[in-house]
Motif scaffolding. Structure first.
Motif, PDB file in Angstrom:
ATOM      1  N   CYS A  17      59.823 114.151  44.684  1.00  0.00           N
ATOM      2  CA  CYS A  17      61.201 113.751  45.014  1.00  0.00           C
ATOM      3  C   CYS A  17      62.115 113.860  43.798  1.00  0.00           C
ATOM      4  N   VAL A  18      61.625 113.439  42.635  1.00  0.00           N
ATOM      5  CA  VAL A  18      62.438 113.525  41.415  1.00  0.00           C
ATOM      6  C   VAL A  18      62.748 114.981  41.087  1.00  0.00           C
ATOM      7  N   GLU A  19      61.758 115.844  41.211  1.00  0.00           N
ATOM      8  CA  GLU A  19      61.981 117.271  40.960  1.00  0.00           C
ATOM      9  C   GLU A  19      63.005 117.842  41.939  1.00  0.00           C
ATOM     10  N   GLY A  20      62.827 117.575  43.223  1.00  0.00           N
ATOM     11  CA  GLY A  20      63.728 118.118  44.228  1.00  0.00           C
ATOM     12  C   GLY A  20      65.151 117.601  44.095  1.00  0.00           C
ATOM     13  N   LEU A  21      65.283 116.357  43.660  1.00  0.00           N
ATOM     14  CA  LEU A  21      66.601 115.743  43.539  1.00  0.00           C
ATOM     15  C   LEU A  21      67.366 116.253  42.327  1.00  0.00           C
ATOM     16  N   THR A  22      66.667 116.625  41.264  1.00  0.00           N
ATOM     17  CA  THR A  22      67.333 116.893  39.988  1.00  0.00           C
ATOM     18  C   THR A  22      67.281 118.346  39.508  1.00  0.00           C
ATOM     19  N   GLU A  23      66.438 119.180  40.090  1.00  0.00           N
ATOM     20  CA  GLU A  23      66.249 120.534  39.552  1.00  0.00           C
ATOM     21  C   GLU A  23      67.527 121.363  39.593  1.00  0.00           C
ATOM     22  N   PHE A  24      68.299 121.270  40.664  1.00  0.00           N
ATOM     23  CA  PHE A  24      69.481 122.113  40.801  1.00  0.00           C
ATOM     24  C   PHE A  24      70.789 121.344  40.700  1.00  0.00           C
ATOM     25  N   CYS A 167      74.697 134.467  29.618  1.00  0.00           N
ATOM     26  CA  CYS A 167      74.589 133.998  28.225  1.00  0.00           C
ATOM     27  C   CYS A 167      74.609 132.472  28.159  1.00  0.00           C
ATOM     28  N   PHE A 168      75.440 131.846  28.973  1.00  0.00           N
ATOM     29  CA  PHE A 168      75.449 130.382  29.032  1.00  0.00           C
ATOM     30  C   PHE A 168      74.102 129.851  29.529  1.00  0.00           C
ATOM     31  N   GLN A 169      73.461 130.614  30.405  1.00  0.00           N
ATOM     32  CA  GLN A 169      72.167 130.182  30.934  1.00  0.00           C
ATOM     33  C   GLN A 169      71.113 130.071  29.833  1.00  0.00           C
ATOM     34  N   CYS A 170      71.303 130.822  28.761  1.00  0.00           N
ATOM     35  CA  CYS A 170      70.350 130.753  27.636  1.00  0.00           C
ATOM     36  C   CYS A 170      70.286 129.343  27.041  1.00  0.00           C
ATOM     37  N   LEU A 171      71.386 128.587  27.146  1.00  0.00           N
ATOM     38  CA  LEU A 171      71.400 127.223  26.617  1.00  0.00           C
ATOM     39  C   LEU A 171      70.364 126.346  27.295  1.00  0.00           C
ATOM     40  N   ALA A 172      69.990 126.714  28.536  1.00  0.00           N
ATOM     41  CA  ALA A 172      69.035 125.911  29.292  1.00  0.00           C
ATOM     42  C   ALA A 172      67.633 125.968  28.703  1.00  0.00           C
ATOM     43  N   MET A 173      67.389 126.863  27.762  1.00  0.00           N
ATOM     44  CA  MET A 173      66.075 126.876  27.117  1.00  0.00           C
ATOM     45  C   MET A 173      65.873 125.632  26.259  1.00  0.00           C
ATOM     46  N   TRP A 174      66.970 125.000  25.849  1.00  0.00           N
ATOM     47  CA  TRP A 174      66.855 123.727  25.135  1.00  0.00           C
ATOM     48  C   TRP A 174      66.557 122.646  26.174  1.00  0.00           C
ATOM     49  N   PRO A 175      65.407 121.988  26.091  1.00  0.00           N
ATOM     50  CA  PRO A 175      65.034 120.987  27.100  1.00  0.00           C
ATOM     51  C   PRO A 175      66.091 119.899  27.242  1.00  0.00           C
ATOM     52  N   GLY A 176      66.450 119.596  28.483  1.00  0.00           N
ATOM     53  CA  GLY A 176      67.434 118.563  28.741  1.00  0.00           C
ATOM     54  C   GLY A 176      68.843 119.086  28.895  1.00  0.00           C
ATOM     55  N   PHE A 177      69.071 120.355  28.530  1.00  0.00           N
ATOM     56  CA  PHE A 177      70.423 120.902  28.619  1.00  0.00           C
ATOM     57  C   PHE A 177      70.829 121.129  30.068  1.00  0.00           C
ATOM     58  N   SER A 178      69.874 121.526  30.902  1.00  0.00           N
ATOM     59  CA  SER A 178      70.075 121.760  32.334  1.00  0.00           C
ATOM     60  C   SER A 178      70.587 123.165  32.610  1.00  0.00           C
ATOM     61  N   ARG A 179      69.804 123.901  33.395  1.00  0.00           N
ATOM     62  CA  ARG A 179      70.198 125.263  33.765  1.00  0.00           C
ATOM     63  C   ARG A 179      71.495 125.251  34.569  1.00  0.00           C
ATOM     64  N   SER A 180      71.557 124.395  35.585  1.00  0.00           N
ATOM     65  CA  SER A 180      72.764 124.368  36.411  1.00  0.00           C
ATOM     66  C   SER A 180      73.959 123.832  35.625  1.00  0.00           C
ATOM     67  N   GLY A 181      73.728 122.855  34.754  1.00  0.00           N
ATOM     68  CA  GLY A 181      74.830 122.316  33.958  1.00  0.00           C
ATOM     69  C   GLY A 181      75.438 123.355  33.042  1.00  0.00           C
ATOM     70  N   SER A 182      74.595 124.125  32.364  1.00  0.00           N
ATOM     71  CA  SER A 182      75.103 125.116  31.414  1.00  0.00           C
ATOM     72  C   SER A 182      75.770 126.293  32.118  1.00  0.00           C
ATOM     73  N   THR A 183      75.173 126.767  33.210  1.00  0.00           N
ATOM     74  CA  THR A 183      75.728 127.950  33.874  1.00  0.00           C
ATOM     75  C   THR A 183      76.971 127.623  34.693  1.00  0.00           C
ATOM     76  N   ILE A 184      76.984 126.487  35.355  1.00  0.00           N
ATOM     77  CA  ILE A 184      78.196 126.114  36.099  1.00  0.00           C
ATOM     78  C   ILE A 184      79.350 125.883  35.124  1.00  0.00           C
ATOM     79  N   SER A 185      79.075 125.208  34.009  1.00  0.00           N
ATOM     80  CA  SER A 185      80.114 124.996  32.997  1.00  0.00           C
ATOM     81  C   SER A 185      80.643 126.327  32.479  1.00  0.00           C
ATOM     82  N   GLY A 186      79.735 127.246  32.181  1.00  0.00           N
ATOM     83  CA  GLY A 186      80.148 128.562  31.707  1.00  0.00           C
ATOM     84  C   GLY A 186      80.998 129.290  32.729  1.00  0.00           C
TER      85      GLY A 186
END
Length: 278
Positions: A17-24, A167-186
């Motif tokens: 549930c935690v994975e499904g709720l927070t992954e995207f 390129c913004f998605q590359c920031l998600a390699m830093w743990p905790g940065f969030s793939r969706s957070g970095s790419t949506i912001s970009g």
């Protein structure tokens, strides 16, 4: 095949549930998994560190499958398996080559730095830093975004935007940065609407997450024993169902409330981890 204990069922269900709720959702699934990770220490001794890694791969695939189901028509269009225009205006639609262009920066970065990231950046301290930095980026995106988005829908994305969002998605390699957070912001900073940026983020996430998960699962294939399959299946199903719900809700919500509320939540989560977990 032995039966799981009540606690083992509960642990698999909660972790899925935690994975499904927070992954995207742009709140960092890694940060949340740190908080619930002690569930592993209360499960039976049969769940080794290797099984834990395998479980996390499996539940991530459950979240990926949810995106495929929700956006199945879009993916069929991209693969040329469904006719008609994908765009709301009927003028044009997102092309597979644009998605590939967006994947190139993160794919190259993954090949170059993945082992280094696994060795040096996966710690609770770096996740807290990633949560804070990601929150700052999200607030900056809402603060400095164009007043009127140039790209209202995902079908209006240009190749330049696709590559730069990658390129913004590359920031998600830093743990905790969030793939969706970095790419949506970009995407928002590049003139996309929040919904268009979110749609493109989810579309790009599927091939890269599925590919990484597939190869990781191959390396851990020997741990898929009959004894752990019920545990893995429970986590997979719960991640899939919860991701279906959370993604639908997020796509409706992000258009109205933008990114700042999620950024503030990330800062609160970073504080909880810093003062309670560390």
């Amino acid at each position: 095949m032995r039966l799981l204990s009540l606690w083992e069922w509960f642990a698999a269900l909660m972790l899925g549930c935690v994975e499904g709720l927070t992954e995207f959702v742009p709140v960092s699934s890694t940060g949340h998994m740190i908080i619930v990770d002690d569930l592993w220490f209360r499960t039976s001794e049969m769940f080794s560190a290797e099984v834990a890694v395998t479980f996390k791969i499996v539940i991530q695939l459950g979240s990926v499958l949810a995106v495929v189901v929700l956006m199945r028509e879009r993916f069929l269009n991209l693969l040329g398996l469904q006719g008609g225009q994908g765009g709301e205006t009927g003028e044009r639609r997102l092309k597979l080559t644009q998605v590939v262009a967006g994947l190139i920066p993160a794919g190259a970065m993954y090949l170059l730095l993945n082992d280094w990231v696994d060795r040096y950046l996966f710690s609770t301290e770096t996740v807290v830093i990633g949560l804070v930095l990601g929150a700052i980026l999200m607030m900056a995106a809402d603060r400095f975004r164009p007043r009127q988005p140039k790209t209202e829908t995902v079908d209006q994305i240009t190749y330049r935007q696709a590559i730069l969002v990658g390129c913004f998605q590359c920031l998600a390699m830093w743990p905790g940065f969030s793939r969706s957070g970095s790419t949506i912001s970009g995407g928002v900073l590049l003139g996309m609407s929040h919904r268009a940026a979110a749609d493109f983020t989810f579309i790009m996430a599927v091939p890269i997450m599925a590919g990484v998960s597939f190869f990781s699962l191959l390396k851990n294939w020997s741990y898929l024993t009959p004894d752990v399959l019920p545990f893995l299946a429970t986590g997979f199903v719960s991640a899939f169902v919860v991701a279906l719900i959370s993604i639908r809700f997020f796509l409706k919500l992000v258009h109205r409330i933008k990114l700042v509320p999620f950024a503030l939540y990330r800062l609160a989560l970073a504080a909880v981890i810093y003062f309670i977990v560390l």
